[in-house]
Design a protein around this motif. Structure first.
Motif, mmCIF file in Angstrom:
data_model
loop_
_atom_site.group_PDB
_atom_site.id
_atom_site.type_symbol
_atom_site.label_atom_id
_atom_site.label_comp_id
_atom_site.label_asym_id
_atom_site.label_seq_id
_atom_site.Cartn_x
_atom_site.Cartn_y
_atom_site.Cartn_z
ATOM 1 N N UNK A 78 0.844 -1.213 0.000
ATOM 2 C CA UNK A 78 0.000 0.000 0.000
ATOM 3 C C UNK A 78 0.876 1.259 0.000
ATOM 4 N N UNK A 79 1.886 1.259 0.841
ATOM 5 C CA UNK A 79 2.781 2.425 0.922
ATOM 6 C C UNK A 79 3.508 2.662 -0.396
ATOM 7 N N UNK A 80 4.014 1.582 -0.980
ATOM 8 C CA UNK A 80 4.747 1.705 -2.247
ATOM 9 C C UNK A 80 3.818 2.154 -3.369
ATOM 10 N N UNK A 81 2.590 1.644 -3.376
ATOM 11 C CA UNK A 81 1.622 2.021 -4.396
ATOM 12 C C UNK A 81 1.292 3.507 -4.317
ATOM 13 N N UNK A 82 1.185 4.018 -3.111
ATOM 14 C CA UNK A 82 0.885 5.443 -2.924
ATOM 15 C C UNK A 82 1.996 6.340 -3.464
ATOM 16 N N UNK A 83 3.226 5.828 -3.507
ATOM 17 C CA UNK A 83 4.356 6.634 -3.965
ATOM 18 C C UNK A 83 4.535 6.630 -5.487
ATOM 19 N N UNK A 84 3.926 5.663 -6.166
ATOM 20 C CA UNK A 84 4.070 5.557 -7.624
ATOM 21 C C UNK A 84 3.047 6.473 -8.297
#
Length: 101
Positions: free
Chosen positions: A94-100
């Motif tokens: 979830x965190x990584x997806x928010x950064x892309x």
């Protein structure tokens, strides 16, 4: 669960394997191509498109990788060993997806 997080699984191609398939599964932000990868699932490890500061609140199970290229993007890993690691992996995805973008 993948749809809920906003990602899809993608088997990548490789020129280094006889069957042309990579040895990992890419987790890609929905609607994105190659540059939308947020995690790579290997046999016993998941690499996340996160920096060390993105996981400052996580315990020692989340590995801050030592990297030669500080400009690289996949600096965090999780070795999968327990069921709790699945919950942690979902949160980090979830965190990584928010950064892309």
């Amino acid at each position: 669960m993948l749809v809920e997080v906003g990602v899809r699984a993608d088997i990548r191609r490789s020129k280094q394997t006889p069957d042309g398939r990579s040895k990992y599964l890419a987790i890609v932000k929905s609607g994105q191509g190659w540059t939308g990868a947020v995690a790579y699932i290997h046999r016993a490890r998941v690499d996340f498109r996160l920096q060390h500061e993105d996981v400052a609140d996580q315990g020692p199970r989340v590995e801050r990788k030592r990297v030669d290229d500080p400009a690289g993007e996949f600096h965090v890993a999780l070795r999968r060993q327990t069921l709790q690691d699945v919950d942690t992996a979902v949160e980090l995805t979830r965190r990584a997806t928010a950064k892309v973008g």
